[in-house]
Enzyme design. Structure first.
Site, PDB file in Angstrom:
ATOM      1  N   SER A   1      14.342  22.480 -15.974  1.00  0.00           N
ATOM      2  CA  SER A   1      13.121  23.371 -16.304  1.00  0.00           C
ATOM      3  C   SER A   1      13.497  24.506 -16.740  1.00  0.00           C
ATOM      4  CB  SER A   1      12.350  23.439 -14.889  1.00  0.00           C
ATOM      5  OG  SER A   1      11.825  24.760 -15.064  1.00  0.00           O
TER       6      SER A   1
ATOM      7  N   HIS B   1       0.910  -1.257   0.297  1.00  0.00           N
ATOM      8  CA  HIS B   1       0.022   0.077   0.025  1.00  0.00           C
ATOM      9  C   HIS B   1       0.880   1.472  -0.225  1.00  0.00           C
ATOM     10  CE1 HIS B   1      -3.455  -2.750   1.252  1.00  0.00           C
ATOM     11  NE2 HIS B   1      -2.280  -3.330   1.794  1.00  0.00           N
TER      12      HIS B   1
ATOM     13  N   LYS C   1      15.650  22.594 -11.058  1.00  0.00           N
ATOM     14  CA  LYS C   1      14.869  21.365 -11.256  1.00  0.00           C
ATOM     15  C   LYS C   1      15.843  20.332 -11.991  1.00  0.00           C
ATOM     16  CE  LYS C   1      11.194  20.263 -10.824  1.00  0.00           C
ATOM     17  NZ  LYS C   1       9.748  20.347 -11.050  1.00  0.00           N
TER      18      LYS C   1
ATOM     19  N   GLU D   1       9.075   9.104 -16.632  1.00  0.00           N
ATOM     20  CA  GLU D   1       7.952   9.385 -17.088  1.00  0.00           C
ATOM     21  C   GLU D   1       7.227   9.358 -18.354  1.00  0.00           C
ATOM     22  OE1 GLU D   1       7.102  13.639 -14.905  1.00  0.00           O
ATOM     23  OE2 GLU D   1       9.238  13.696 -15.238  1.00  0.00           O
TER      24      GLU D   1
END
Ligand code: ARG
Length: 466
Positions: free
Chosen positions: A276, A155, A282, A289
């Site tokens: 970024s 979980h 960043k 992704e």
């Protein structure tokens, strides 16, 4: 140029002709088309259907065309509907009459079925090679990180400590099953439709066994209607790609989480990160992704073909022309993603100190503390309750189990003694689980040996190129 001029008084307009064409996607199987034609011509000559001289001219012409396709000099003409017509018109333009004899006893229906099967086999071969390459990276990483302890989750909550190697090997076994699925897709594609002609076979004395042999297929397809209309093997390939992408997306999800500030388990190499345009600090896990995101399009490829095939009457229908883009896209996507994931895992930095520190938090020793009591005779259910109360006590006092004194333990149960400390160490906890398939280092070593053996055997099972 249309090859059926005789029956028609006028042609279709440019837009309609382009709508009906498959030339662009067919370029991906030009070599397969040429190989199919060379085998067909050779068999025709051996059977006395065309002369040996014609066959030699056809074969030499097709070999030249294969060279043009390979070096990018083939003059593709948008007016050719598909690769079959493009190659045949080029051949006939180059060698004349013998070229016009090539299509004897053959239809574009069995021709396209043959080409796509050869293509599917090539794609599977490439994917199988990519699969074992990625599994090699995972096995090497599992070996390298044998001492690293991390929290195991259920979980997404801390559950019990595990070895990072054990975690990585879980993915190894998923990918091992992907190999089996890809190999099954290869086997499904490995049957020869050539000789089925348009739908019913042909009156020429074709030797289908011979073209099967020449093209390296396992066997000729026993039913001509099925031969020209079956695309199941592409569904098998797309399904194998879908499951493969699903597995990669799970690993990539973990890579995204693990590289976050909250986890801090890994740092991705700069070569697998992006910045970024506005936030100077960043460092984003774009490639993990993207792999996760591309899973959607591969599922889409599978659903598209399932839907195209639904309700198609026998035998060939033009709908089948739509069967090629999806598998090409699915295979290319999986192949690229496997390479990307291999690169990310090979170059990441593992923060074993953070993993270990996290493995201590969240009361991950609780099961072992309960087992400690059960091993001293307390029924496990009761031990579970006692330790549950201890966890509550810890939470109320802002402590971890490892912060408790022996007196505090003994207040919960007199069965506790000083040796309870040994059962609170995450490495000790992980390494004590040595049942077959467990996370203990002895069990993981056994598992690693099995993984290495299965990898060596699968590396030898990747089919050789035609
Ligand atoms: N371009 C067609 C395809 O990709 C080739 C077969 C055409 N056959 C036909 N009867 N129109 O499916």
């Amino acid at each position: 140029m249309a090859l059926w001029g005789g029956r028609f008084e006028k042609g279709v307009d440019q837009f309609t002709q382009e709508f009906g064409a498959s030339l662009e996607v067919d370029k991906n199987m030009a070599q397969q088309d040429i190989a199919g034609s060379r085998a067909h011509a050779r068999m025709l000559a051996e059977q006395g259907v065309i002369s040996a001289a014609d066959q030699r001219a056809i074969d030499a012409g097709l070999a030249r065309i294969a060279g043009e396709v390979a070096d990018g000099t083939f003059p593709w003409d948008v007016n050719d509907e598909d690769v079959h017509m493009a190659v045949e018109s080029r051949l006939t333009a180059e060698i004349g009459q013998p070229g016009a004899r090539l299509h004897t006893g053959r239809s574009r229906n069995d021709q396209v079925a043959t080409d796509v099967r050869l293509l599917a086999k090539d794609l599977c071969r490439q994917l199988l090679a990519g699969n074992v390459a990625l599994r090699r990276v995972l096995v090497d990483a599992a070996e390298k990180y044998l001492g690293v302890v991390m929290p195991g989750y259920t979980h997404l909550q801390h559950a019990q400590p595990v070895l990072l190697s054990h975690h990585l090997l879980a993915y190894y076994w998923m990918l091992t099953r992907d190999f089996t699925r890809l190999l099954a897709a290869y086997d499904a594609a490995d049957a020869n439709p050539l000789g089925a002609a348009a739908l019913a076979g042909t009156t020429y004395p074709l030797d289908r066994q011979r073209t099967t042999e020449l093209l390296g297929f396992d066997h000729p397809i026993p039913n001509s209607l099925d031969a020209v209309s079956d695309r199941d093997y592409l569904l098998d390939l797309e399904y194998a790609c879908s499951v493969g992408m699903m597995h990669l997306s799970r690993l990539c999800e973990e890579i995204v989480l693990w590289s976050s500030t909250e986890f801090g388990f890994i740092t991705l190499s700069d070569s697998y990160s992006t910045g970024s345009s506005i936030m100077p600090q960043k460092k984003n896990p774009d490639f993990a992704e993207l792999t996760r995101g591309k899973t959607g399009r591969v599922y889409g490829d599978l659903m598209a073909l399932l839907t195209t095939m639904k309700g198609l009457p026998l035998a060939y229908n033009k709908d089948l022309q739509e069967c090629k883009e999806g598998p090409l896209d699915a295979a290319r996507t999986l192949s690229d993603c496997m390479e990307i994931v291999a690169g990310m895992v090979e170059t990441w930095t593992v923060h074993d100190d953070v993993m270990l520190a996290q493995a201590r938090t969240g009361f991950t020793a609780a099961t072992d503390v309960a087992d400690y009591l059960a091993k001293k005779g307390m029924p496990f259910r009761e031990a579970h309750r006692v330790v549950g109360e201890l966890v509550l006590y810890c939470e109320q006092h802002g402590k971890g189990l490892e912060d408790l004194t022996v007196a505090e333990f003994r207040a919960a149960s007199p069965l506790f003694e000083a040796d309870i400390a040994q059962d609170l160490d995450p490495a000790g906890i992980a390494n004590a689980r040595n049942t077959y398939g467990g996370t203990g280092s002895a069990a993981v070593r056994v598992q690693l040996g099995e993984a290495q053996a299965s990898l060596a055997s699968d590396e030898a099972r990747v089919p050789a190129a035609r």
